[in-house]
Design an enzyme around this catalytic site. Structure first.
Site, short mmCIF file in Angstrom:
data_model
loop_
_atom_site.label_atom_id
_atom_site.label_comp_id
_atom_site.label_asym_id
_atom_site.label_seq_id
_atom_site.Cartn_x
_atom_site.Cartn_y
_atom_site.Cartn_z
N HIS A 143 0.81 -1.23 0.00
CA HIS A 143 0.00 0.00 0.00
C HIS A 143 0.85 1.28 0.00
CE1 HIS A 143 -3.66 -2.25 0.48
NE2 HIS A 143 -3.30 -2.76 1.64
N ASP A 268 -4.56 -13.19 3.50
CA ASP A 268 -5.85 -12.70 4.02
C ASP A 268 -7.02 -13.09 3.12
OD1 ASP A 268 -4.62 -11.01 2.23
OD2 ASP A 268 -4.77 -9.23 3.49
#
Lengths: 326, 326
Positions: A143, A268
């Site tokens: 990110h 995830d």
């Protein structure tokens, strides 16, 4: 408010799972310094991350977690766009970040440097001839953009590794990002480039962080047009759905014909993950690794997200065994 | 996390203080509707504020306070600037706001409409011949811009009132903002305009919210060049320091020669204020009102900040008595 899902227990769980399996050889990272990081990130962001903790403590003693409140928006003043870094620590937090899930704590910058060292160490092993190496990076990186941190990420481990490969060898590199979340930072860093491909599988940003980027229509710009691929996943996607999407991603990689592959590995997508909504099993992760192995490329695997600590180590282990076995 | 400093007790304290003094006549506001608001704010922001609570409840039932997490930064994607409103409620929160101190609760939009009605009602009284009227607006408004909410502000009461005056009478208007915090929203709305002057006294944004705007070098742009004035105050500024700064502000107002004055009245410059660092007393507030009265202009006073609830009502009362007595 809740404790951060990105915590040291994640790294410990992965390390324990790999250390217990004789198929893996653990290697400690060495130190690479700032230079390869400065090839990707704004020097101002690096300086800021290096000093923000101590600066903030001087002004607000006792703060344990430093967070931005106010963000630099170009529409705050008619005709105002980002110009130069502002003066106050508060304004600088909102200058260098875009969100509020990423507290800075006392050890953040050292940890971020260590994660980059880990990524570069794994990359060196592959450049030196290993078929694959895994970097247990923490904090994650995908990110973090040229000039922005956020999403638990401060420095973009995969982007620094890719840039290092391009700069030192001249070969084309693909970053294949299989984290549940779109890697907005990696995409931004290489959005105008044609020597680094970015292919990402992730939950549709209509429902998932980072919400603002990662849509299929984002495909790069300028020389980079066509070198970004975003493949979005519906809720509850299971092994079959994920593998079908990964098959499309692998086709894109093959078409680009890179000579080295970097995987941004998020677990995830797991059925156990506490902050995601997919349904991938340990078997599915092993099959993902195996599918990627069919590309027959030197492969650097770098840890991104994955927050189901109880199964995280085993899921990483199975993914890597899949990559190794095929 | 702490409870919001901007709460209903503020309005109740001010109302009680004014109701107890026979010098004041209380009038209930009537309803003005969306049209005067749409003359200032992006219709998209108005629609968003009108629907965000129910939309968010549908997706996240039980949430009591809706807050943005992720902000639309133009540097999230190379070559990406704000284009169109995104799809998800999470992205839209970060599209329409710039900060995280401003929760949206169940009654937010109705309250924001009520505050605008209050501002327009006070304005009508002055347009109809009263020398001065005070609008007990809550929530405040001066941080809300054309397309952004934040800083406890959703709709810009003073800006809507000023625009209403300009549109219905054609006279020049000054908004004089004496809140502790820079009114970034009001500044932005009129930054390119030469028919509405914006003059603000506030704590230096090097140390105070909103941190990003309110510096002395911001003076307007285009036709509006010279119609914005920012006067910054040092820590611990007392009555003397504040009045000296207000004297400079009043000179700027006189030079612009408006025919109507709107005051954005913040009492967070008070020595009692829990979130500010100035030292103005009730006597100082009365002298401020008196200094502004010397301009001999029809004057609409609209409530902005001030968080020392115990003294807030008395400070408003004294300020208004100063305006009335001179």
């Amino acid at each position: 408010m809740h404790p951060a899902f990105e915590h040291v227990g994640r790294g410990e769980a992965i390390r324990a799972a790999l250390a217990a399996d004789p198929a893996f050889t653990l290697v400690e990272p060495d130190t690479w310094g700032i230079e390869p990081i400065a090839a990707v990130h704004d020097p101002g962001l690096i300086r800021f991350l290096g000093s923000v903790w101590s600066e903030y403590q001087q002004q607000h003693p006792g703060t344990r977690e430093v967070m931005p409140d106010v963000f630099l928006r170009p529409d705050l003043r008619t005709g105002m766009g980002p110009t130069v870094e502002p003066a106050s620590i508060e304004a600088r937090l909102g200058w260098w970040s875009y969100e509020v899930t990423t507290p800075i704590t006392e050890g953040t910058f050292d940890a971020a440097l260590g994660a980059v060292d880990t990524a570069l160490g794994a990359t060196r092993l592959v450049l030196d001839g290993e078929r694959a190496a895994y970097g247990l990076c923490r904090p994650p990186g995908h990110h973090a953009g040229t000039s922005l941190y956020g999403g638990y990420c401060f420095l973009n481990n995969a982007a620094v590794a890719a840039q290092h490969v391009v700069a030192t060898t001249g070969v084309r590199v693909t970053i294949l990002d299989v984290d549940y979340h779109h890697g907005n930072g990696t995409q931004q860093i290489f959005y105008e480039r044609d020597d680094v491909q970015y292919v990402s599988l992730h939950a549709d940003p209509v429902r998932a962080y980072p919400f603002i980027t990662g849509f299929a229509e984002e495909t790069g710009t300028g020389r980079g047009l066509g070198t970004t691929t975003n493949i979005t996943l519906p809720p509850a996607a299971d092994d079959t759905v994920l593998l079908a999407a990964l098959d499309r991603a692998v086709e894109q990689v093959a078409a680009f014909a890179p000579e080295l592959l970097i995987i941004s590995l998020g677990l995830d997508t797991s059925i156990d993950d506490p902050i995601a909504d997919l349904a991938v099993t340990a078997d599915g992760f092993e099959r993902c690794g195996a599918m990627i192995a069919e590309l027959s490329l030197p492969t650097v695997v770098l840890q991104e997200g994955g927050y189901a600590v109880a199964s995280l180590g085993e899921n990483v282990r199975r993914w890597l065994l899949g990559l190794d076995r095929s």
